[in-house]
Design a protein around this motif. Structure first.
Motif, PDB file in Angstrom:
ATOM      1  N   ASN A  24       0.873  -1.172   0.000  1.00 18.35           N
ATOM      2  CA  ASN A  24       0.000   0.000   0.000  1.00 18.35           C
ATOM      3  C   ASN A  24       0.913   1.225   0.000  1.00 18.35           C
ATOM      4  O   ASN A  24       1.614   1.480   0.983  1.00 18.35           O
ATOM      5  CB  ASN A  24      -0.901  -0.045   1.248  1.00 18.35           C
ATOM      6  CG  ASN A  24      -2.246   0.585   1.024  1.00 18.35           C
ATOM      7  OD1 ASN A  24      -2.618   0.928  -0.106  1.00 18.35           O
ATOM      8  ND2 ASN A  24      -3.001   0.771   2.093  1.00 18.35           N
ATOM      9  N   LEU A  35      -5.651   8.873   0.543  1.00 15.81           N
ATOM     10  CA  LEU A  35      -5.418   7.455   0.841  1.00 15.81           C
ATOM     11  C   LEU A  35      -4.240   6.894   0.060  1.00 15.81           C
ATOM     12  O   LEU A  35      -3.933   7.348  -1.047  1.00 15.81           O
ATOM     13  CB  LEU A  35      -6.667   6.641   0.511  1.00 15.81           C
ATOM     14  CG  LEU A  35      -7.928   6.991   1.301  1.00 15.81           C
ATOM     15  CD1 LEU A  35      -9.117   6.208   0.765  1.00 15.81           C
ATOM     16  CD2 LEU A  35      -7.734   6.715   2.784  1.00 15.81           C
ATOM     17  N   ARG A  36      -3.632   5.880   0.638  1.00 14.84           N
ATOM     18  CA  ARG A  36      -2.606   5.131  -0.080  1.00 14.84           C
ATOM     19  C   ARG A  36      -3.280   4.325  -1.190  1.00 14.84           C
ATOM     20  O   ARG A  36      -4.497   4.154  -1.191  1.00 14.84           O
ATOM     21  CB  ARG A  36      -1.872   4.201   0.895  1.00 14.84           C
ATOM     22  CG  ARG A  36      -0.973   4.966   1.845  1.00 14.84           C
ATOM     23  CD  ARG A  36      -0.521   4.121   3.010  1.00 14.84           C
ATOM     24  NE  ARG A  36       0.313   4.920   3.885  1.00 14.84           N
ATOM     25  CZ  ARG A  36       1.648   4.858   3.913  1.00 14.84           C
ATOM     26  NH1 ARG A  36       2.288   3.989   3.151  1.00 14.84           N
ATOM     27  NH2 ARG A  36       2.345   5.630   4.716  1.00 14.84           N
ATOM     28  N   ALA A  86      -9.049   1.480   2.051  1.00 17.90           N
ATOM     29  CA  ALA A  86      -8.585   2.591   2.890  1.00 17.90           C
ATOM     30  C   ALA A  86      -7.386   2.111   3.706  1.00 17.90           C
ATOM     31  O   ALA A  86      -6.254   2.451   3.403  1.00 17.90           O
ATOM     32  CB  ALA A  86      -9.691   3.108   3.783  1.00 17.90           C
ATOM     33  N   CYS A  87      -7.620   1.243   4.710  1.00 19.52           N
ATOM     34  CA  CYS A  87      -6.516   0.872   5.600  1.00 19.52           C
ATOM     35  C   CYS A  87      -5.559  -0.132   4.970  1.00 19.52           C
ATOM     36  O   CYS A  87      -4.358  -0.079   5.205  1.00 19.52           O
ATOM     37  CB  CYS A  87      -7.054   0.344   6.921  1.00 19.52           C
ATOM     38  SG  CYS A  87      -7.834  -1.278   6.813  1.00 19.52           S
ATOM     39  N   GLY A  88      -6.068  -1.099   4.227  1.00 18.62           N
ATOM     40  CA  GLY A  88      -5.212  -2.127   3.629  1.00 18.62           C
ATOM     41  C   GLY A  88      -4.837  -3.253   4.583  1.00 18.62           C
ATOM     42  O   GLY A  88      -4.184  -4.218   4.188  1.00 18.62           O
ATOM     43  N   ILE A  89      -5.236  -3.134   5.866  1.00 20.05           N
ATOM     44  CA  ILE A  89      -4.804  -4.140   6.847  1.00 20.05           C
ATOM     45  C   ILE A  89      -5.975  -4.769   7.604  1.00 20.05           C
ATOM     46  O   ILE A  89      -5.791  -5.391   8.635  1.00 20.05           O
ATOM     47  CB  ILE A  89      -3.773  -3.551   7.841  1.00 20.05           C
ATOM     48  CG1 ILE A  89      -4.339  -2.338   8.601  1.00 20.05           C
ATOM     49  CG2 ILE A  89      -2.500  -3.151   7.115  1.00 20.05           C
ATOM     50  CD1 ILE A  89      -3.427  -1.831   9.721  1.00 20.05           C
ATOM     51  N   GLY A  90      -7.191  -4.559   7.106  1.00 26.35           N
ATOM     52  CA  GLY A  90      -8.339  -5.266   7.675  1.00 26.35           C
ATOM     53  C   GLY A  90      -9.068  -4.572   8.804  1.00 26.35           C
ATOM     54  O   GLY A  90      -9.988  -5.152   9.376  1.00 26.35           O
ATOM     55  N   VAL A  91      -8.700  -3.340   9.131  1.00 27.45           N
ATOM     56  CA  VAL A  91      -9.369  -2.707  10.273  1.00 27.45           C
ATOM     57  C   VAL A  91     -10.619  -1.909   9.893  1.00 27.45           C
ATOM     58  O   VAL A  91     -11.542  -1.798  10.694  1.00 27.45           O
ATOM     59  CB  VAL A  91      -8.415  -1.819  11.128  1.00 27.45           C
ATOM     60  CG1 VAL A  91      -7.197  -2.596  11.545  1.00 27.45           C
ATOM     61  CG2 VAL A  91      -8.030  -0.548  10.419  1.00 27.45           C
ATOM     62  N   CYS A  92     -10.687  -1.371   8.684  1.00 29.08           N
ATOM     63  CA  CYS A  92     -11.805  -0.453   8.388  1.00 29.08           C
ATOM     64  C   CYS A  92     -13.007  -1.139   7.761  1.00 29.08           C
ATOM     65  O   CYS A  92     -14.094  -0.572   7.753  1.00 29.08           O
ATOM     66  CB  CYS A  92     -11.332   0.715   7.526  1.00 29.08           C
ATOM     67  SG  CYS A  92     -11.074   0.336   5.780  1.00 29.08           S
ATOM     68  N   LYS A  93     -12.835  -2.332   7.235  1.00 29.73           N
ATOM     69  CA  LYS A  93     -13.931  -3.109   6.619  1.00 29.73           C
ATOM     70  C   LYS A  93     -14.524  -2.395   5.410  1.00 29.73           C
ATOM     71  O   LYS A  93     -15.723  -2.541   5.125  1.00 29.73           O
ATOM     72  CB  LYS A  93     -15.049  -3.410   7.639  1.00 29.73           C
ATOM     73  CG  LYS A  93     -14.559  -3.954   8.965  1.00 29.73           C
ATOM     74  CD  LYS A  93     -14.386  -5.443   8.928  1.00 29.73           C
ATOM     75  CE  LYS A  93     -14.052  -6.005  10.295  1.00 29.73           C
ATOM     76  NZ  LYS A  93     -13.440  -7.320  10.194  1.00 29.73           N
ATOM     77  N   GLY A  94     -13.719  -1.616   4.746  1.00 24.64           N
ATOM     78  CA  GLY A  94     -14.223  -0.843   3.611  1.00 24.64           C
ATOM     79  C   GLY A  94     -14.224  -1.606   2.304  1.00 24.64           C
ATOM     80  O   GLY A  94     -15.125  -1.462   1.489  1.00 24.64           O
ATOM     81  N   LEU A 145     -16.554   2.711   0.171  1.00 20.53           N
ATOM     82  CA  LEU A 145     -15.570   3.789   0.291  1.00 20.53           C
ATOM     83  C   LEU A 145     -15.526   4.644  -0.962  1.00 20.53           C
ATOM     84  O   LEU A 145     -15.727   4.141  -2.064  1.00 20.53           O
ATOM     85  CB  LEU A 145     -14.160   3.213   0.488  1.00 20.53           C
ATOM     86  CG  LEU A 145     -13.882   2.331   1.690  1.00 20.53           C
ATOM     87  CD1 LEU A 145     -12.502   1.705   1.544  1.00 20.53           C
ATOM     88  CD2 LEU A 145     -13.962   3.135   2.979  1.00 20.53           C
ATOM     89  N   ILE A 186     -19.665   2.067   5.722  1.00 25.22           N
ATOM     90  CA  ILE A 186     -19.353   0.708   6.195  1.00 25.22           C
ATOM     91  C   ILE A 186     -20.610   0.082   6.820  1.00 25.22           C
ATOM     92  O   ILE A 186     -20.926  -1.075   6.570  1.00 25.22           O
ATOM     93  CB  ILE A 186     -18.223   0.726   7.262  1.00 25.22           C
ATOM     94  CG1 ILE A 186     -17.027   1.560   6.812  1.00 25.22           C
ATOM     95  CG2 ILE A 186     -17.816  -0.693   7.665  1.00 25.22           C
ATOM     96  CD1 ILE A 186     -16.166   1.024   5.761  1.00 25.22           C
ATOM     97  N   PHE A 227      -5.057   5.459   8.418  1.00 28.01           N
ATOM     98  CA  PHE A 227      -4.948   4.750   7.140  1.00 28.01           C
ATOM     99  C   PHE A 227      -3.839   5.355   6.272  1.00 28.01           C
ATOM    100  O   PHE A 227      -3.393   4.743   5.317  1.00 28.01           O
ATOM    101  CB  PHE A 227      -6.262   4.821   6.347  1.00 28.01           C
ATOM    102  CG  PHE A 227      -7.486   4.422   7.129  1.00 28.01           C
ATOM    103  CD1 PHE A 227      -7.404   3.485   8.153  1.00 28.01           C
ATOM    104  CD2 PHE A 227      -8.718   4.981   6.845  1.00 28.01           C
ATOM    105  CE1 PHE A 227      -8.536   3.112   8.871  1.00 28.01           C
ATOM    106  CE2 PHE A 227      -9.853   4.612   7.557  1.00 28.01           C
ATOM    107  CZ  PHE A 227      -9.762   3.681   8.576  1.00 28.01           C
TER     108      PHE A 227
END
Lengths: 265, 310
Positions: free
Chosen positions: A39, A52-53, A225-233, B65, B76, B275
């Motif tokens: 990311n 965002l990345r 958004a996060c790329g690591i599973g925290v935002c559930k987007g 998003l 979400i 993020f």
């Protein structure tokens, strides 16, 4: 995963709006599997546009030089920013992220990789890994036109067989890569299959494979958004039980999924 | 961090004591476990968990998003694995890692919040506080629909307060124009602090397909784009001297954090920035400490609400 600032070794235009960026990172070389992604921050330190990345699959690793590469298509402000970077500049990224493809699970000796457009990027890393492990690899790549001519040069450097289709016939055979799959579906039953490409390609492949009871895995993408599973987007719908469905995150639960489990709407 | 870091950083919000004012916002940090691979999350003032509901929620239809100029629009819909999952799976890990946890919870009504509080009672010693999510714009029941009705704010807060001994924080939405009234009613219900602001309702449309860019049509906007709105809301509510405020909404660096405290925030929340800058918590904490050093500020509490308007 690790947050890394890696030196850009090269950033070359290899087609119209198509670039290959090579970044120095011993960590990524050591820890990444085909199918995983990084990311990347696509704005300078002093700006927040884009905010965002952007996720990019790992296209290639070269352990001798401690470098990895990404392939990217100019799409918006993020990729435009990346395209302006040159050797010596620093790439700010986190990785490797997501679930990659491990070979241990596969007893099979024959692998079919089906790539559509920029989806060929991560499959190159997979092809190289499989080939190094002595597997038979058949790479089926489909493009719109001849913008990926240099990609074919890369494939020629691997000990694999391949076939290229383009929609307008300017590169390889004229047609869709799914035409090849339809034609040879029965042969491909004995292959382990991995795909990466646009949703429309996946829909066609799902139809072919379900008719022939062929299993396949696919790499998916979504806006993240996060790329690591925290935002559930970055979720997509997958089958759950007989008639049910479940949302799974592309970044953490994926990006590798069973193609036949995906629900396209 | 330099040797002075940690001195003068502690803050108090009612009976809530924090070793420093840096808190992670609900929904942007999960329970902190992933980020602990990147830096020591236990250094933070607190981590507010993703909002957990009584039963798992699947969340809204994708796409969820959409990036907008300096902002992130999301719908979400509070996807979460349910409170039992937090208790059984996350809590043992965060306890072992030494995180300070504010548990965010979401219910459709006071009865559901009561049931949640009853479940939380057995683990309340492991929590710093609970935060009631009365402000999410992406759910049909609960969230902002509950949090914009003064009676409900008071009822829900009182219902939870009756069961739990730990402090209760109420998170309010900037989409309400009666924030002072809502905060007062939260106080009546027994809340000790207000989290402000949740996301601002927003929408984006694809001009080629004519379709909304979010699956749920409307979503909540976060990120630097909403920062001035947050600062104004905090400034206005602080003047009312109702409850201490955890200020959040578009903070991207330590300078923003200081700005929020000057506007009246006793602590600050980091959301979308997590993020972008995965080390935001650590970086902003260090930045606040250096700022204090350079300005000879002995206690960070000295700057709360100290904006000079005349």
């Amino acid at each position: 995963m690790k947050l890394i600032k890696g030196e850009i070794i090269s950033n070359k235009k290899i087609g119209e709006g198509l670039y290959k960026m090579t970044i120095f990172s011993p960590y990524i070389i050591k820890h990444s599997l085909p199918g995983q992604f990084v990311n990347i921050k696509c704005s300078s330190e002093s700006t927040i546009d884009p905010l965002l990345r952007r996720p990019f699959s790992i296209h290639d690793i070269e352990p001798d030089f401690k470098v990895f590469s990404i392939l990217y298509v100019l799409k918006g402000t993020g990729t435009k920013y990346l395209s302006k970077l040159s050797s010596g500049d620093i790439a700010d990224f986190i990785g490797p992220l997501g679930n990659g493809i491990t070979l241990q699970e596969n007893e099979n000796n024959n692998f079919l990789l089906i790539g559509g457009g920029i989806g060929v990027a991560p499959l190159f890393f997979l092809a190289k890994t499989l080939s190094a492990a002595g597997k038979n690899v058949f790479f089926a790549a489909g493009f719109k036109d001849n913008n990926f001519l240099l990609f074919e040069k890369m494939l020629q450097g691997l000990k694999i067989s391949y076939e290229i289709y383009s929609e307008n016939g300017t590169h390889g055979k004229k047609g869709m890569i799914t035409d090849l799959v339809i034609e040879r579906a029965d042969d491909f039953k004995k292959y382990d299959i991995y795909c990466c490409g646009p949703i429309n390609m996946y829909k066609v492949l799902q139809n072919i494979f379900s008719l022939k009871s062929i299993k396949a895995k696919a790499l998916f993408e979504e806006i993240m958004a996060c790329g690591i599973g925290v935002c559930k987007g970055c979720v997509m719908k997958f089958k759950n039980g007989k008639d049910g469905y479940i949302y799974k995150t592309i970044c953490k639960d994926g990006p590798l999924f069973d193609l036949m489990e995906a629900i396209f709407e | 961090m330099n040797s002075n870091t940690g001195k003068g950083l502690s803050v108090k919000l009612g009976t809530i004591e924090l070793k420093n004012p840096v808190i992670m916002c609900s929904g942007t940090f999960s329970s902190g476990i992933e980020y602990n691979d990147l830096y020591d999350v236990s250094m933070l003032g607190a981590v507010t968990t993703k909002s957990f509901s009584l039963v798992p929620r699947e969340g809204n239809k994708p796409p969820r998003l959409c990036e907008t100029p300096a902002g992130l629009l999301n719908s979400i819909g509070l996807e979460n694995e349910g409170i039992d999952f937090f208790i059984n799976e996350h809590l043992p890990v965060v306890k072992r890692s030494g995180f300070t946890i504010i548990l965010s919870i979401l219910g459709a009504d006071a009865a559901e919040f009561t049931n949640l509080a009853t479940k939380i009672r057995k683990i309340e010693d492991d929590l710093l506080a609970v935060e009631l999510n009365l402000s999410c714009p992406n759910v049909e029941k609960g969230g902002i629909t509950l949090g914009s009705i003064p009676d409900e704010v008071e009822n829900v807060t009182a219902a939870v307060r009756k069961i739990l001994n730990i402090p209760v924080i109420v998170k309010l939405s900037p989409n309400n124009n009666n924030l002072a009234e809502l905060a007062s009613r939260a106080k009546n219900g027994g809340a000790e602090a207000i989290s402000l602001i949740n996301t601002i309702i927003g929408m984006a449309i694809d001009i080629n397909t004519f379709k909304p860019k979010l699956g749920n049509i409307i979503g909540g906007l976060s990120g630097p784009a909403i920062k001035p709105v947050a600062v104004a809301k905090i400034y206005n509510l602080y003047k009312e001297k109702i409850l201490p405020i955890i200020g959040m909404g578009g903070i991207s660096d330590w300078k923003d954090a200081i700005e929020f405290m000057l506007a009246g925030a006793s602590a600050i929340g980091l959301g979308t920035v997590n993020f972008v800058d995965y080390n935001a918590g650590k970086n902003i904490l260090e930045g606040i400490a250096s700022y204090m050093g350079s300005k000879n500020i002995l206690n960070i509490t000295d700057i709360i609400g100290k904006v000079k308007v005349r």
